[in-house]
Design a protein around this motif. Structure first.
Motif, PDB file in Angstrom:
ATOM      1  N   ARG A   1     -25.579  30.541 -20.228  1.00 45.52           N
ATOM      2  CA  ARG A   1     -25.206  29.233 -19.670  1.00 45.52           C
ATOM      3  C   ARG A   1     -26.453  28.392 -19.391  1.00 45.52           C
ATOM      4  O   ARG A   1     -26.477  27.198 -19.666  1.00 45.52           O
ATOM      5  N   GLN A   2     -27.473  29.004 -18.832  1.00 47.44           N
ATOM      6  CA  GLN A   2     -28.704  28.263 -18.552  1.00 47.44           C
ATOM      7  C   GLN A   2     -29.365  27.816 -19.849  1.00 47.44           C
ATOM      8  O   GLN A   2     -29.871  26.692 -19.936  1.00 47.44           O
ATOM      9  N   TYR A   3     -29.352  28.683 -20.838  1.00 49.29           N
ATOM     10  CA  TYR A   3     -29.903  28.315 -22.138  1.00 49.29           C
ATOM     11  C   TYR A   3     -29.169  27.101 -22.696  1.00 49.29           C
ATOM     12  O   TYR A   3     -29.785  26.177 -23.233  1.00 49.29           O
ATOM     13  N   SER A   4     -27.832  27.085 -22.569  1.00 52.76           N
ATOM     14  CA  SER A   4     -27.069  25.954 -23.110  1.00 52.76           C
ATOM     15  C   SER A   4     -27.403  24.650 -22.386  1.00 52.76           C
ATOM     16  O   SER A   4     -27.418  23.587 -22.997  1.00 52.76           O
ATOM     17  N   VAL A   5     -27.709  24.731 -21.089  1.00 53.70           N
ATOM     18  CA  VAL A   5     -28.140  23.541 -20.347  1.00 53.70           C
ATOM     19  C   VAL A   5     -29.492  23.075 -20.882  1.00 53.70           C
ATOM     20  O   VAL A   5     -29.687  21.889 -21.175  1.00 53.70           O
TER      21      VAL A   5
ATOM     22  N   SER B   1     -26.916  13.033 -17.358  1.00 52.87           N
ATOM     23  CA  SER B   1     -26.309  13.167 -16.036  1.00 52.87           C
ATOM     24  C   SER B   1     -25.652  14.540 -15.960  1.00 52.87           C
ATOM     25  O   SER B   1     -25.388  15.180 -16.983  1.00 52.87           O
ATOM     26  N   GLN B   2     -25.369  14.978 -14.747  1.00 51.89           N
ATOM     27  CA  GLN B   2     -24.676  16.247 -14.589  1.00 51.89           C
ATOM     28  C   GLN B   2     -23.301  16.189 -15.247  1.00 51.89           C
ATOM     29  O   GLN B   2     -22.846  17.172 -15.831  1.00 51.89           O
TER      30      GLN B   2
ATOM     31  N   LEU C   1     -18.922  23.715 -18.747  1.00 53.80           N
ATOM     32  CA  LEU C   1     -18.760  24.285 -17.412  1.00 53.80           C
ATOM     33  C   LEU C   1     -18.038  23.296 -16.525  1.00 53.80           C
ATOM     34  O   LEU C   1     -18.060  22.091 -16.787  1.00 53.80           O
ATOM     35  N   ASP C   2     -17.435  23.790 -15.455  1.00 56.56           N
ATOM     36  CA  ASP C   2     -16.860  22.858 -14.490  1.00 56.56           C
ATOM     37  C   ASP C   2     -17.992  22.299 -13.628  1.00 56.56           C
ATOM     38  O   ASP C   2     -19.128  22.762 -13.684  1.00 56.56           O
ATOM     39  N   ARG C   3     -17.678  21.288 -12.825  1.00 59.67           N
ATOM     40  CA  ARG C   3     -18.702  20.595 -12.028  1.00 59.67           C
ATOM     41  C   ARG C   3     -19.447  21.538 -11.077  1.00 59.67           C
ATOM     42  O   ARG C   3     -20.666  21.469 -10.976  1.00 59.67           O
ATOM     43  N   SER C   4     -18.708  22.406 -10.391  1.00 61.02           N
ATOM     44  CA  SER C   4     -19.380  23.288  -9.433  1.00 61.02           C
ATOM     45  C   SER C   4     -20.250  24.310 -10.160  1.00 61.02           C
ATOM     46  O   SER C   4     -21.355  24.630  -9.704  1.00 61.02           O
TER      47      SER C   4
ATOM     48  N   ILE D   1     -27.775  23.984 -12.392  1.00 57.69           N
ATOM     49  CA  ILE D   1     -28.858  23.012 -12.180  1.00 57.69           C
ATOM     50  C   ILE D   1     -29.669  23.397 -10.948  1.00 57.69           C
ATOM     51  O   ILE D   1     -30.909  23.350 -10.964  1.00 57.69           O
ATOM     52  N   ASP D   2     -28.998  23.799  -9.860  1.00 55.25           N
ATOM     53  CA  ASP D   2     -29.707  24.223  -8.650  1.00 55.25           C
ATOM     54  C   ASP D   2     -30.673  25.355  -8.961  1.00 55.25           C
ATOM     55  O   ASP D   2     -31.847  25.323  -8.568  1.00 55.25           O
ATOM     56  N   ASP D   3     -30.184  26.359  -9.676  1.00 54.13           N
ATOM     57  CA  ASP D   3     -31.020  27.523 -10.000  1.00 54.13           C
ATOM     58  C   ASP D   3     -32.185  27.122 -10.901  1.00 54.13           C
ATOM     59  O   ASP D   3     -33.340  27.504 -10.647  1.00 54.13           O
ATOM     60  N   LEU D   4     -31.911  26.358 -11.936  1.00 58.37           N
ATOM     61  CA  LEU D   4     -32.977  25.927 -12.856  1.00 58.37           C
ATOM     62  C   LEU D   4     -33.990  25.039 -12.149  1.00 58.37           C
ATOM     63  O   LEU D   4     -35.193  25.123 -12.417  1.00 58.37           O
ATOM     64  N   GLU D   5     -33.523  24.220 -11.217  1.00 63.07           N
ATOM     65  CA  GLU D   5     -34.421  23.342 -10.466  1.00 63.07           C
ATOM     66  C   GLU D   5     -35.304  24.173  -9.521  1.00 63.07           C
ATOM     67  O   GLU D   5     -36.519  23.933  -9.432  1.00 63.07           O
ATOM     68  N   GLN D   6     -34.729  25.147  -8.842  1.00 59.52           N
ATOM     69  CA  GLN D   6     -35.512  26.008  -7.948  1.00 59.52           C
ATOM     70  C   GLN D   6     -36.590  26.771  -8.701  1.00 59.52           C
ATOM     71  O   GLN D   6     -37.655  27.054  -8.148  1.00 59.52           O
ATOM     72  N   ARG D   7     -36.334  27.074  -9.951  1.00 57.64           N
ATOM     73  CA  ARG D   7     -37.302  27.811 -10.764  1.00 57.64           C
ATOM     74  C   ARG D   7     -38.282  26.894 -11.480  1.00 57.64           C
ATOM     75  O   ARG D   7     -39.128  27.341 -12.249  1.00 57.64           O
ATOM     76  N   GLY D   8     -38.144  25.583 -11.259  1.00 60.77           N
ATOM     77  CA  GLY D   8     -39.085  24.621 -11.829  1.00 60.77           C
ATOM     78  C   GLY D   8     -38.856  24.299 -13.293  1.00 60.77           C
ATOM     79  O   GLY D   8     -39.755  23.767 -13.954  1.00 60.77           O
TER      80      GLY D   8
END
Length: 155
Positions: free
Chosen positions: A51-55, A66-67, A76-79, A85-92
């Motif tokens: 899922r992260q790769y697809s983002v 946009s999200q 994916l659904d919004r949540s 996005i939260d996880d990817l953002e925290q990891r820079g």
């Protein structure tokens, strides 16, 4: 030909199509499991999920997004997208900022680290998928892609 024999032939064709469909479905499921397992294994080295790769893939192709656009592209659904996005953002790997046109929306971009991580992960994924699908010719892959796309688009 009698009505009974016509009904019997139609019934036999339906049963055959169903049996064949079940076989095709099982083959698709098993092929997906092999592909999915190899895909996830290739990404684990980069501490990414499919899922992260697809983002990251969506952002590498076209950014900022946009999200909501990411939700539409990734499926994916919004949540769920928010968590990714939260996880990817925290990891820079991505950064989020207010959209200048619509202040209610957030625009998401790859960071330099995210771009580098995606590039390395994508190379590993390409090698892995070449191994998985290497048993098929280029023409066979194109036919498979067209057929699967047609199935997906009818739903």
């Amino acid at each position: 030909m009698t009505r009974d024999s016509s009904d019997l032939r139609a019934s036999s064709r339906r049963a055959l199509a169903t049996a064949h469909g079940v076989h095709v479905g099982m083959s698709l499921f098993l092929a997906w499991r092999i592909s999915d397992r190899n895909f996830a294994d290739a990404l684990s080295e980069f501490e990414l999920t499919p899922r992260q790769y697809s983002v990251l893939l969506s952002l590498a192709a076209d950014q900022p997004l946009s999200q909501t656009e990411l939700v539409d592209r990734v499926g994916l659904d919004r949540s769920g997208m928010g968590r990714q996005i939260d996880d990817l953002e925290q990891r820079g790997l991505v950064e989020r900022h207010r959209n200048e046109v619509d202040r209610r929306a957030h625009a998401v971009n790859l960071t330099d680290l995210g771009r580098a991580r995606f590039k390395a992960a994508d190379a590993a994924v390409q090698r892995t998928m070449a191994e998985v699908y290497g048993v098929l010719s280029e023409e066979e892959l194109q036919v498979l892609d067209r057929l699967l796309t047609r199935i997906v688009e009818q739903r």
